[in-house]
Design an enzyme around this catalytic site. Structure first.
Site, PDB file in Angstrom:
ATOM      1  N   SER A   1       6.563   3.243  -4.350  1.00  0.00           N
ATOM      2  CA  SER A   1       8.005   3.160  -4.564  1.00  0.00           C
ATOM      3  C   SER A   1       8.517   1.724  -4.488  1.00  0.00           C
ATOM      4  CB  SER A   1       8.704   4.068  -3.547  1.00  0.00           C
ATOM      5  OG  SER A   1      10.043   4.298  -3.906  1.00  0.00           O
TER       6      SER A   1
ATOM      7  N   ASP B   1       4.672  -9.526 -12.755  1.00  0.00           N
ATOM      8  CA  ASP B   1       5.167  -9.762 -14.111  1.00  0.00           C
ATOM      9  C   ASP B   1       5.700 -11.184 -14.282  1.00  0.00           C
ATOM     10  OD1 ASP B   1       4.507  -7.230 -14.949  1.00  0.00           O
ATOM     11  OD2 ASP B   1       6.517  -6.402 -14.723  1.00  0.00           O
TER      12      ASP B   1
ATOM     13  N   LYS C   1       4.464   5.940  -7.736  1.00  0.00           N
ATOM     14  CA  LYS C   1       5.761   6.621  -7.612  1.00  0.00           C
ATOM     15  C   LYS C   1       6.828   5.733  -8.248  1.00  0.00           C
ATOM     16  CE  LYS C   1       9.240   8.292  -4.351  1.00  0.00           C
ATOM     17  NZ  LYS C   1      10.311   7.375  -4.821  1.00  0.00           N
TER      18      LYS C   1
END
Length: 769
Positions: free
Chosen positions: A507, A518, A533
């Protein structure tokens, strides 16, 4: 089945014989079930829960026939997860429920018909009684010889239910024989016990109108049948105590989980626990409690809490009664632990009185009065280590490791449980500033087993490592995408950064790791991927939607934690199902478990992508990744601890492929002895190693404000004394301390050192002055 072990902060006790609470008879189980009826508000709660799921769940899925089947199957699985009690004839009898739970739930006028929930539960209780009676009979009659080649299927989650009672009894017989063998081997293979270590006492205590004499002998090998029978009786006793609220919770959670595995129905006390877990604070007495066959038992005391300060309570004390201020004490033996928790928690500054059975004397009773106070759950706060090690040039390298257990922060709570503001971002900021002050060369952010937490904390914490920009994209059920960004344009830490993850990182932890990956800001190291998740839940109190039907109805119908969004990386890819993949994967047994991760759960939402956000790629990792991976692979290939891990992985693969275990005693005993010999050889090899030439300093939120570092862990002790001539004499006492075994962290430290050495000098500076 509800959990028998939970964490809380308070106390209780009564005068029943320790470890042997009264057990429900068959008549008790039947009569209890017959008396169970829904509460006056339950039909309305169930109806509104279903309607809210249809309206606000991310999937926008109506409660139709297909969802009805998932709902039914989930409820049956929740009641009988090993598929050994319900018969196929039971499920055939309930087939009309399976395809009509939608009608039963939302087909009426603002109220659900809860008949299926109670009828199915009653049948489960009947089968559980038959199961317990059969086990009791077998334990009295069976000679338990384990000489055949029989094997038992351990994981029956996907096996068919037994066709009839005879087939069920064969499963029950095989299971109890397996449990008997395991208990027998446990006792036979544990270290020998000396005569002085054997405790035998007779305890005579009054329980209701009976006097019971107990003979308690530790390490006895003669009462295996009694131990197993008591376990089965306790399970039956626990389930027989379920009331309408327990059935409603199990039933509505089955409905919620038909939509996705992270949507839940919380009764009031569970919603409070959720808030406490996020805020890392509560008002109570500061004790971690566990249930032990009907007795609330102290597992540990929290330093600085009222319980610890009193010096009147100890681990393994049993709480048998609770009184509020000057009110009479309430017997809490055999009471559900979550209900005892509510009695012990309360408003700061109020009094609670506990009656306990001291661990050291089960014939005694002690009354302890405590004043409730705010309890800080410091063991779950962010913490750090400063690691100092020699470099190749005769100097030293310093790196920091920040351990972040969860993305905690202050959430809305009742006034009587109000807490001091809390933020994991603020805590990590303070730790980073201390590490910068100590001139570390790089930082590892350890988010292994971090289950997530508050979305805003994930965004804010990520912002500590980037100047500004989008962190995560959130898509709502209508397809609208919101961009959650770091907007302060300040980068607290700009130096070399490695993020550690494993299959239990989930999460909010995945949001943070994905964004830093990224952006090319951090190197991600650890398991093949995180949990997967990629959804956001919102707690929705049901009180505004459910008005008390009668004066006796509950004032708090609970909370629905509902999945309302999916989140996406700034690159546009979802973390749902796939998680965040490591840049450098290290050997770990978790990588090969089929029971970990979103893909192992029922009804997960699918993986997908959306258009990328506009963000600046820093590209601080990719240019060096090939070399870092090559060097790490070379070390891992020759590292003895990773060799052990690869051996364990091979064993896990065999077990998962086989899915059975032997019921042959000689074979099982050989397996145990082989495992013990292997583990001992590993321990001996590790003990013979030279201690690593490094210093480790533990940094906590409490000690980072001090001007000096704390003493390093495992530091050699120098003891000073004064002799008869008043001369000072010093004695050096060697400390045999070894750092905790954590090969993944050790290798990550090596990777960070390599990373630091490859970066240009202007990217190695960490402190921002």
């Amino acid at each position: 089945m509800r959990h028998i072990k939970i964490t809380l902060f308070a106390f209780l006790a009564f005068i029943a014989p320790p470890f042997f609470p009264a057990v429900a008879s068959a008549a008790d189980a039947t009569n209890t079930s017959a008396r169970l009826v829904p509460g006056p508000n339950d039909a309305r709660i169930a109806y509104m829960t279903a309607r809210l799921l249809e309206e606000f769940h991310y999937s926008q899925q109506p409660l139709d026939v297909e969802m009805s089947k998932k709902f039914f199957d989930g409820y049956v699985e929740a009641l009988d997860p090993r598929r050994e009690n319900f018969l196929q004839s039971d499920l055939a009898e309930f087939a009309h429920f399976r395809t009509n739970l939608d009608v039963y739930t939302i087909g009426g006028r603002n109220k659900a018909d809860l008949t299926p929930a109670f009828e199915i539960f009653q049948r489960m209780l009947q089968r559980l009684q038959q199961h317990t009676d059969y086990v009791d009979k077998v334990l009295k009659e069976d000679k338990f010889k384990f000489t055949t080649d029989e094997r038992i299927v351990i994981d029956r989650r996907h096996a068919p239910f037994p066709k009839n009672l005879a087939e069920a009894q064969q499963l029950w017989l095989q299971r109890v024989r397996f449990e008997y063998l395991q208990e027998k081997l446990d006792r036979e293979t544990q270290p020998p016990v000396t005569a002085s270590a054997v405790i035998s006492t007779n305890i005579s205590l009054k329980l209701t109108n009976e006097t019971v004499a107990l003979s308690v002998t530790n390490n006895s090998t003669n009462d295996i049948a009694g131990t197993i029978a008591h376990h089965y009786d306790w399970i039956l006793h626990t389930i027989s105590k379920w009331d309408g609220a327990d059935i409603l919770q199990a039933y509505l959670n089955a409905l919620a989980h038909a939509y996705d595995p992270h949507t839940d129905y919380f009764p009031p006390e569970n919603a409070e626990d959720f808030s406490i877990g996020m805020s890392l604070s509560l008002v109570g007495i500061g004790a971690q409690l566990t249930e032990d066959y009907g007795y609330c038992t102290i597992a540990s005391l929290i330093p600085g809490g009222p319980a610890a300060k009193s010096k009147l309570l100890n681990e393994k004390d049993q709480i048998v009664a609770v009184a509020q201020s000057n009110s009479p004490p309430v017997n809490v033996v055999d009471m559900e632990l979550t209900k005892v928790v509510q009695m012990i928690r309360g408003t700061k500054g109020t009094q609670v009185q506990l009656t306990i059975i001291p661990a050291e004397d089960h014939t005694a009773r002690r009354v302890v009065t405590l004043i409730r106070d705010e309890i800080k759950m410091k063991d779950q706060e962010a913490k750090a280590q400063l690691i100092e090690m020699p470099d190749a040039h005769g100097g030293t390298n310093r790196i920091g490791v920040i351990e972040l257990p969860s993305f905690y922060g202050t959430v809305n709570m009742p006034d009587e449980i109000a807490h001091s503001p809390k933020s994991c971002t603020e805590d990590v900021s303070r730790l980073i500033k201390k590490l910068e002050q100590e001139k570390v060369n790089g930082i590892i952010l350890d988010m292994r087993s971090n289950p997530g937490g508050l979305l805003n904390e994930a965004v804010n914490l990520t912002g500590l490592f980037i100047k500004s920009g989008p962190v995560v994209l959130a898509r709502d059920p209508d397809g609208k995408v919101a961009v959650l960004s770091d907007t302060d344009n300040n980068e607290l830490y700009s130096g070399p950064l490695v993020v550690m993850i494993n299959r239990f990182s989930a999460s909010a932890a995945e949001i943070c790791a994905a964004a830093l990956q990224d952006y090319g800001r951090a190197l991600v190291v650890g398991d093949t991927s995180t949990h997967g998740k990629g959804t956001v839940q919102k707690p929705t109190p049901l009180r505004p939607f459910v008005w008390p039907a009668t004066a006796t109805a509950t004032n708090d119908p609970g909370t629905l934690k509902i999945t309302i969004n999916k989140f996406y990386r700034v690159s546009g890819a979802s973390t749902q199902l796939k998680g965040v993949a490591s840049d450098i994967v290290l050997p770990d047994i978790l990588n090969y478990s089929t029971e970990i991760g979103e893909t192992s759960l029922e009804n997960p939402l699918p993986w997908d992508t959306i258009p990328s956000a506009d963000y600046d790629k820093l590209n601080l990792v990719q240019p060096y990744l090939a070399q870092l991976k090559k060097d790490s692979d070379a070390r891992v290939a020759t590292n003895q601890d990773f060799t052990y891990i690869r051996q364990d992985i091979d064993e896990l693969k065999k077990l998962q492929a086989d899915k059975t275990m032997t019921l042959n005693e000689s074979e099982a005993l050989k397996e145990r002895k082989d495992n013990q010999a292997r583990n001992k050889a590993r321990d001996d090899e590790r003990a013979a190693r030279k201690s690593p030439d490094e210093k480790i300093y533990d940094l906590t939120l409490e000690n980072i404000g001090q001007s000096e570092l704390p003493a390093p862990l495992g530091q050699t002790n120098v003891v000073s004394s004064v002799d008869s001539t008043n001369a000072v004499k010093t004695t050096t006492v060697e400390n045999n301390w070894q750092p905790p075994l954590d090969p993944m962290l050790n290798e990550t430290e090596n990777i960070l050192e390599d990373y630091i050495s490859l970066l240009p000098p202007n990217q190695q500076l960490i402190a921002n002055h």
